[in-house]
Design a protein around this motif. Sequence first.
Motif, PDB file in Angstrom:
ATOM      1  N   LEU A 141       7.047   3.686 -13.184  1.00  0.00           N
ATOM      2  CA  LEU A 141       6.401   4.866 -13.760  1.00  0.00           C
ATOM      3  C   LEU A 141       6.706   5.007 -15.251  1.00  0.00           C
ATOM      4  CD1 LEU A 141       7.093   7.349 -10.860  1.00  0.00           C
ATOM      5  CD2 LEU A 141       4.840   6.515 -11.579  1.00  0.00           C
ATOM      6  N   GLY A 142       7.662   4.221 -15.741  1.00  0.00           N
ATOM      7  CA  GLY A 142       8.039   4.293 -17.147  1.00  0.00           C
ATOM      8  C   GLY A 142       8.782   5.560 -17.513  1.00  0.00           C
ATOM      9  N   VAL A 143       9.537   6.106 -16.549  1.00  0.00           N
ATOM     10  CA  VAL A 143      10.298   7.329 -16.800  1.00  0.00           C
ATOM     11  C   VAL A 143      11.770   7.086 -16.474  1.00  0.00           C
ATOM     12  CG1 VAL A 143       8.326   8.847 -16.349  1.00  0.00           C
ATOM     13  CG2 VAL A 143       9.886   8.283 -14.478  1.00  0.00           C
ATOM     14  N   PRO A 144      12.661   7.835 -17.126  1.00  0.00           N
ATOM     15  CA  PRO A 144      14.080   7.698 -16.790  1.00  0.00           C
ATOM     16  C   PRO A 144      14.382   8.259 -15.406  1.00  0.00           C
ATOM     17  CG  PRO A 144      13.763   9.381 -18.487  1.00  0.00           C
ATOM     18  CD  PRO A 144      12.424   8.781 -18.212  1.00  0.00           C
ATOM     19  N   LEU A 145      15.401   7.703 -14.787  1.00  0.00           N
ATOM     20  CA  LEU A 145      15.891   8.189 -13.502  1.00  0.00           C
ATOM     21  C   LEU A 145      17.240   8.833 -13.768  1.00  0.00           C
ATOM     22  CD1 LEU A 145      15.430   8.245 -10.398  1.00  0.00           C
ATOM     23  CD2 LEU A 145      16.764   6.131 -10.300  1.00  0.00           C
ATOM     24  N   ARG A 146      17.332  10.144 -13.557  1.00  0.00           N
ATOM     25  CA  ARG A 146      18.563  10.893 -13.812  1.00  0.00           C
ATOM     26  C   ARG A 146      19.334  11.051 -12.515  1.00  0.00           C
ATOM     27  NH1 ARG A 146      18.356   9.911 -18.942  1.00  0.00           N
ATOM     28  NH2 ARG A 146      16.731  11.008 -20.054  1.00  0.00           N
TER      29      ARG A 146
ATOM     30  N   PRO B  44      10.117  15.852  -9.778  1.00  0.00           N
ATOM     31  CA  PRO B  44      10.268  15.165  -8.493  1.00  0.00           C
ATOM     32  C   PRO B  44      11.707  14.691  -8.293  1.00  0.00           C
ATOM     33  CG  PRO B  44       8.344  14.343  -9.673  1.00  0.00           C
ATOM     34  CD  PRO B  44       9.115  15.211 -10.629  1.00  0.00           C
ATOM     35  N   VAL B  45      12.168  14.820  -7.059  1.00  0.00           N
ATOM     36  CA  VAL B  45      13.516  14.373  -6.701  1.00  0.00           C
ATOM     37  C   VAL B  45      13.387  13.297  -5.634  1.00  0.00           C
ATOM     38  CG1 VAL B  45      15.782  15.036  -5.789  1.00  0.00           C
ATOM     39  CG2 VAL B  45      14.468  16.670  -7.171  1.00  0.00           C
ATOM     40  N   ILE B  46      14.086  12.192  -5.857  1.00  0.00           N
ATOM     41  CA  ILE B  46      14.212  11.153  -4.838  1.00  0.00           C
ATOM     42  C   ILE B  46      15.579  11.338  -4.213  1.00  0.00           C
ATOM     43  CG2 ILE B  46      14.294   8.687  -4.359  1.00  0.00           C
ATOM     44  CD1 ILE B  46      12.496   8.272  -6.822  1.00  0.00           C
ATOM     45  N   TRP B  47      15.584  11.546  -2.927  1.00  0.00           N
ATOM     46  CA  TRP B  47      16.817  11.738  -2.163  1.00  0.00           C
ATOM     47  C   TRP B  47      17.068  10.464  -1.377  1.00  0.00           C
ATOM     48  CZ3 TRP B  47      18.900  16.655  -2.679  1.00  0.00           C
ATOM     49  CH2 TRP B  47      18.053  17.641  -3.183  1.00  0.00           C
ATOM     50  N   THR B  48      18.327  10.019  -1.305  1.00  0.00           N
ATOM     51  CA  THR B  48      18.653   8.906  -0.426  1.00  0.00           C
ATOM     52  C   THR B  48      19.677   9.373   0.596  1.00  0.00           C
ATOM     53  OG1 THR B  48      20.510   8.001  -1.708  1.00  0.00           O
ATOM     54  CG2 THR B  48      18.277   7.222  -2.289  1.00  0.00           C
ATOM     55  N   ALA B  49      19.564   8.806   1.775  1.00  0.00           N
ATOM     56  CA  ALA B  49      20.488   9.170   2.857  1.00  0.00           C
ATOM     57  C   ALA B  49      20.579   8.014   3.842  1.00  0.00           C
ATOM     58  CB  ALA B  49      20.007  10.422   3.571  1.00  0.00           C
TER      59      ALA B  49
ATOM     60  N   THR C  16       0.829  -1.195   0.000  1.00  0.00           N
ATOM     61  CA  THR C  16       0.000   0.000   0.000  1.00  0.00           C
ATOM     62  C   THR C  16       0.869   1.252   0.000  1.00  0.00           C
ATOM     63  OG1 THR C  16      -1.681  -1.207   1.226  1.00  0.00           O
ATOM     64  CG2 THR C  16      -1.847   1.182   1.243  1.00  0.00           C
ATOM     65  N   LEU C  17       1.945   1.225   0.772  1.00  0.00           N
ATOM     66  CA  LEU C  17       2.857   2.364   0.829  1.00  0.00           C
ATOM     67  C   LEU C  17       3.526   2.581  -0.520  1.00  0.00           C
ATOM     68  CD1 LEU C  17       4.100   4.570   2.530  1.00  0.00           C
ATOM     69  CD2 LEU C  17       5.801   2.932   3.316  1.00  0.00           C
ATOM     70  N   ALA C  18       3.966   1.500  -1.147  1.00  0.00           N
ATOM     71  CA  ALA C  18       4.590   1.618  -2.471  1.00  0.00           C
ATOM     72  C   ALA C  18       3.588   2.154  -3.488  1.00  0.00           C
ATOM     73  CB  ALA C  18       5.143   0.266  -2.913  1.00  0.00           C
ATOM     74  N   ALA C  19       2.359   1.667  -3.430  1.00  0.00           N
ATOM     75  CA  ALA C  19       1.323   2.149  -4.356  1.00  0.00           C
ATOM     76  C   ALA C  19       1.048   3.628  -4.131  1.00  0.00           C
ATOM     77  CB  ALA C  19       0.051   1.323  -4.188  1.00  0.00           C
ATOM     78  N   SER C  20       1.010   4.068  -2.879  1.00  0.00           N
ATOM     79  CA  SER C  20       0.782   5.482  -2.566  1.00  0.00           C
ATOM     80  C   SER C  20       1.924   6.340  -3.085  1.00  0.00           C
ATOM     81  CB  SER C  20       0.645   5.691  -1.058  1.00  0.00           C
ATOM     82  OG  SER C  20      -0.493   5.043  -0.578  1.00  0.00           O
ATOM     83  N   LEU C  21       3.146   5.851  -2.912  1.00  0.00           N
ATOM     84  CA  LEU C  21       4.316   6.584  -3.376  1.00  0.00           C
ATOM     85  C   LEU C  21       4.311   6.690  -4.900  1.00  0.00           C
ATOM     86  CD1 LEU C  21       6.858   8.006  -2.502  1.00  0.00           C
ATOM     87  CD2 LEU C  21       7.978   5.803  -2.290  1.00  0.00           C
ATOM     88  N   LEU C  22       3.987   5.585  -5.573  1.00  0.00           N
ATOM     89  CA  LEU C  22       3.896   5.610  -7.035  1.00  0.00           C
ATOM     90  C   LEU C  22       2.801   6.570  -7.498  1.00  0.00           C
ATOM     91  CD1 LEU C  22       4.387   1.861  -8.014  1.00  0.00           C
ATOM     92  CD2 LEU C  22       5.791   3.786  -8.757  1.00  0.00           C
ATOM     93  N   ALA C  23       1.668   6.554  -6.820  1.00  0.00           N
ATOM     94  CA  ALA C  23       0.561   7.449  -7.193  1.00  0.00           C
ATOM     95  C   ALA C  23       0.964   8.907  -7.010  1.00  0.00           C
ATOM     96  CB  ALA C  23      -0.684   7.120  -6.369  1.00  0.00           C
ATOM     97  N   LYS C  24       1.660   9.205  -5.928  1.00  0.00           N
ATOM     98  CA  LYS C  24       2.112  10.580  -5.666  1.00  0.00           C
ATOM     99  C   LYS C  24       3.065  11.042  -6.764  1.00  0.00           C
ATOM    100  CE  LYS C  24       3.010  14.376  -3.422  1.00  0.00           C
ATOM    101  NZ  LYS C  24       2.082  15.488  -3.595  1.00  0.00           N
ATOM    102  N   LEU C  25       4.036  10.208  -7.102  1.00  0.00           N
ATOM    103  CA  LEU C  25       5.011  10.573  -8.128  1.00  0.00           C
ATOM    104  C   LEU C  25       4.353  10.663  -9.508  1.00  0.00           C
ATOM    105  CD1 LEU C  25       8.040   8.445  -6.904  1.00  0.00           C
ATOM    106  CD2 LEU C  25       7.855  10.947  -6.872  1.00  0.00           C
ATOM    107  N   HIS C  26       3.455   9.726  -9.817  1.00  0.00           N
ATOM    108  CA  HIS C  26       2.755   9.765 -11.099  1.00  0.00           C
ATOM    109  C   HIS C  26       1.937  11.046 -11.215  1.00  0.00           C
ATOM    110  CE1 HIS C  26      -0.558   8.960 -13.920  1.00  0.00           C
ATOM    111  NE2 HIS C  26       0.397   8.349 -14.613  1.00  0.00           N
ATOM    112  N   GLY C  27       1.208  11.385 -10.157  1.00  0.00           N
ATOM    113  CA  GLY C  27       0.409  12.612 -10.172  1.00  0.00           C
ATOM    114  C   GLY C  27       1.268  13.859 -10.320  1.00  0.00           C
ATOM    115  N   ALA C  28       2.394  13.874  -9.638  1.00  0.00           N
ATOM    116  CA  ALA C  28       3.299  15.027  -9.718  1.00  0.00           C
ATOM    117  C   ALA C  28       3.815  15.202 -11.138  1.00  0.00           C
ATOM    118  CB  ALA C  28       4.458  14.848  -8.747  1.00  0.00           C
ATOM    119  N   LEU C  29       4.179  14.104 -11.787  1.00  0.00           N
ATOM    120  CA  LEU C  29       4.664  14.173 -13.160  1.00  0.00           C
ATOM    121  C   LEU C  29       3.544  14.581 -14.114  1.00  0.00           C
ATOM    122  CD1 LEU C  29       6.926  11.002 -13.215  1.00  0.00           C
ATOM    123  CD2 LEU C  29       7.708  13.368 -13.412  1.00  0.00           C
ATOM    124  N   ALA C  30       2.379  13.990 -13.940  1.00  0.00           N
ATOM    125  CA  ALA C  30       1.256  14.264 -14.849  1.00  0.00           C
ATOM    126  C   ALA C  30       0.777  15.711 -14.754  1.00  0.00           C
ATOM    127  CB  ALA C  30       0.100  13.306 -14.545  1.00  0.00           C
ATOM    128  N   ARG C  31       0.797  16.260 -13.545  1.00  0.00           N
ATOM    129  CA  ARG C  31       0.295  17.623 -13.339  1.00  0.00           C
ATOM    130  C   ARG C  31       1.392  18.679 -13.354  1.00  0.00           C
ATOM    131  NH1 ARG C  31      -2.714  14.392  -9.959  1.00  0.00           N
ATOM    132  NH2 ARG C  31      -1.425  14.787  -8.145  1.00  0.00           N
TER     133      ARG C  31
END
Length: 169
Positions: A47-52, A126-131, A4-19
């Motif tokens: 999401l079918g997008v490149p990760l830079r 959107p930026v994914i940060w790792t730490a 559910t958490l992964a699905a929510s995260l994917l939905a958030k990122l997909h929405g951010a990209l789409a909008r």
Amino acid sequence: AEGTLAASLLAKLHGALARGETGVHVLLYGEPGTGKTELAKTLAANLGVPLRLIAEADEDGDEPSRQDRLAELRLAQRMLPGTGNALILFDEAEDLFSPPKRSFFDDDASPSRVYIHRLLEESKLPVIWTANDIGRFGSAVLRRMSCCLEVRVPPPAARARLWAKAVRS
């Protein structure tokens, strides 16, 4: 719960990209070797997008400075939105959010907090940060993250499934 958490995260990122939302940031944190970078790659693939990836080496192949990494992040935010959807990965983000070591001769060694805050707020992709350690991040930076997710070592049964899958591949 993890699905559910992964699905929510994917939905958030997909929405951010789409909008075309600005200021969308995901912080993945946890011990070294828990798969934070691989999770970022998996999110982008789903999401079918490149990760830079941002500045893992400078133009000579050497270790990039904090300034090199900041400059590449700013450049990616300016250049990538016009080329289609993408996610940005800023791996080992402590490099950016930890103040540089102060020099006796350098009165201006601390990073500008307002600069970093605006950089986060105005990000066009959107930026994914790792730490490994979010203790270096200020509370104001953490508040600007859309999601902060601790990535833990999988339990033994899950690790066994991952190893079995890797061996079959």
